[in-house]
Scaffold this motif. Structure first.
Motif, PDB file in Angstrom:
ATOM      1  N   THR A 196       0.889  -1.184   0.099  1.00 24.00           N
ATOM      2  CA  THR A 196      -0.207   0.072   0.156  1.00 24.00           C
ATOM      3  C   THR A 196       0.870   1.388  -0.194  1.00 24.00           C
ATOM      4  O   THR A 196       0.480   2.145  -0.749  1.00 24.00           O
ATOM      5  N   ALA A 197       2.082   1.273   0.769  1.00 22.74           N
ATOM      6  CA  ALA A 197       2.774   2.468   0.639  1.00 22.74           C
ATOM      7  C   ALA A 197       4.206   2.025   0.656  1.00 22.74           C
ATOM      8  O   ALA A 197       5.191   1.642   1.172  1.00 22.74           O
ATOM      9  N   ARG A 240      -4.328   3.606   2.181  1.00 31.40           N
ATOM     10  CA  ARG A 240      -4.752   4.503   1.042  1.00 31.40           C
ATOM     11  C   ARG A 240      -6.200   4.460   1.108  1.00 31.40           C
ATOM     12  O   ARG A 240      -6.962   3.701   1.177  1.00 31.40           O
ATOM     13  N   GLU A 292      -7.152  11.371  -3.061  1.00 29.08           N
ATOM     14  CA  GLU A 292      -6.697  10.319  -2.621  1.00 29.08           C
ATOM     15  C   GLU A 292      -5.514  10.629  -1.750  1.00 29.08           C
ATOM     16  O   GLU A 292      -4.748  11.431  -2.158  1.00 29.08           O
ATOM     17  N   THR A 344      -2.301   8.697   0.687  1.00 32.62           N
ATOM     18  CA  THR A 344      -1.635   7.405   1.399  1.00 32.62           C
ATOM     19  C   THR A 344      -0.844   7.740   2.649  1.00 32.62           C
ATOM     20  O   THR A 344      -0.105   8.651   2.472  1.00 32.62           O
TER      21      THR A 344
END
Length: 326
Positions: free
Chosen positions: A57-58, A279, A303, A305
């Motif tokens: 995700t990151a 996210r 969006e 994150t």
């Protein structure tokens, strides 16, 4: 002669304005729109100065903390009473005592010198004093930038940025939790025990994501105290006060988790920690408090994150203890 006196008067007025405005500008620059937007705040126990491992995700390294009460090398969260965090701002950030004092010294020496006829080039007349003031301000900016870069490099060890999340496994379950990867983290040291993160924990993390944003939008400090550590609430309070001083209010809505996974989870004594990369989509807009006019953002979803760290004393519920930009 009269021209020189008028020029000196103008210079003194500029010095007064700058001496009052600069601290305010520094304080306002720390505030952003949504909760944690653009900042890296809070504490991660003994891992505050180590970046969480990268996740799917990151994948980018989380940024180091620029607002924290935890001192380098000290265990624990550093969650002092909210009043202690009112010392925030650049010159009072933990660990910035010497550098902050140096910058404050330059500021005081330069601006007060101009007020009382001193400063660089003071013996060359009014125009030279103006150039001296500009030069001193430039030197202050350079020193501050170099100090901030040095501080970030010092507290961002390269080893903390390598590798995927320990124990990260495949996507688990279905429904709202399907975006979270299951996994577990293991505390370091002989006194640390394994910490398993289960479905109920992920549900709590996702719920906190929405609840914190809602309480922030409503400027509900009392509610934030039930959702976040005292340290984080103190930062939220500072940022809300900065928005109020600007005459604006930040509204966040339609917060939806799109993907999340566990970066690491560990135990320190009787306290559990979990850093989770998330996210999420949201509508983030800042409006004028009096007229309702849109100042920043839009009605269109955006969006973000971020890596949120949660803390749970034994027998208590999870609460937010840090936010880092990914």
């Amino acid at each position: 002669m009269n021209f020189t006196q008028r020029t000196r008067g103008m210079v003194k007025m500029i010095a007064v304005v700058l001496s009052l405005a600069l601290p305010l500008m520094l304080a306002i620059s720390a505030a952003d729109a949504r909760v944690g937007g653009g900042s890296n705040s809070g504490s991660r126990g003994g891992r505050t100065f180590s970046a969480p491992p990268s996740t799917s995700t990151a994948p980018n390294a989380a940024q180091p903390m620029n607002r924290t009460m935890t001192q380098p090398g000290s265990p624990g969260m550093g969650t002092a009473a909210a009043g202690g965090a009112a010392k925030g701002g650049f010159f009072n950030r933990p660990g910035m005592g010497m550098l902050g004092g140096l910058a404050a010294g330059f500021l005081g020496a330069g601006l007060l010198g101009m007020l009382f006829g001193g400063g660089l080039f003071s013996g060359l007349g009014g125009m030279a004093s103006i150039f001296g003031l500009i030069l001193q301000i430039g030197l202050i900016i350079i020193v501050v930038r170099l100090a901030m870069k040095w501080w970030q490099r010092r507290n961002a060890p390269a080893s903390a940025y390598a590798g995927p999340a320990p124990g990260a496994g495949p996507t688990a379950g279905a429904g709202p939790l399907a975006s979270f990867r299951s996994g577990s983290g293991f505390g370091l040291g002989s006194g640390s025990a394994p910490l398993e993160i289960g479905p109920s924990d992920y549900e709590a993390f996702e719920r906190l994501l929405g609840d914190v944003q809602a309480a922030w939008s409503n400027e509900d400090i009392a509610k934030l105290h039930t959702l976040a550590s005292p340290e984080m609430v103190s930062y939220f309070t500072q940022d809300l006060q900065a928005n109020n001083a600007r005459g604006v209010v930040n509204k966040v809505s339609d917060v939806k988790l799109q993907q999340g996974d566990l970066a690491e989870a560990w135990r320190e004594g009787d306290t559990d920690y979990a850093s989770v990369a998330m996210r999420f989509g949201l509508v983030d807009k800042t409006i004028d408090r009096a007229s309702g006019r849109l100042v920043e953002g839009s009605d269109q979803p955006t969006e973000a994150t971020e890596v949120w760290t949660f803390v749970r004393p034994r027998g208590a519920n999870w609460e937010l203890s840090a936010i880092q930009q990914a």
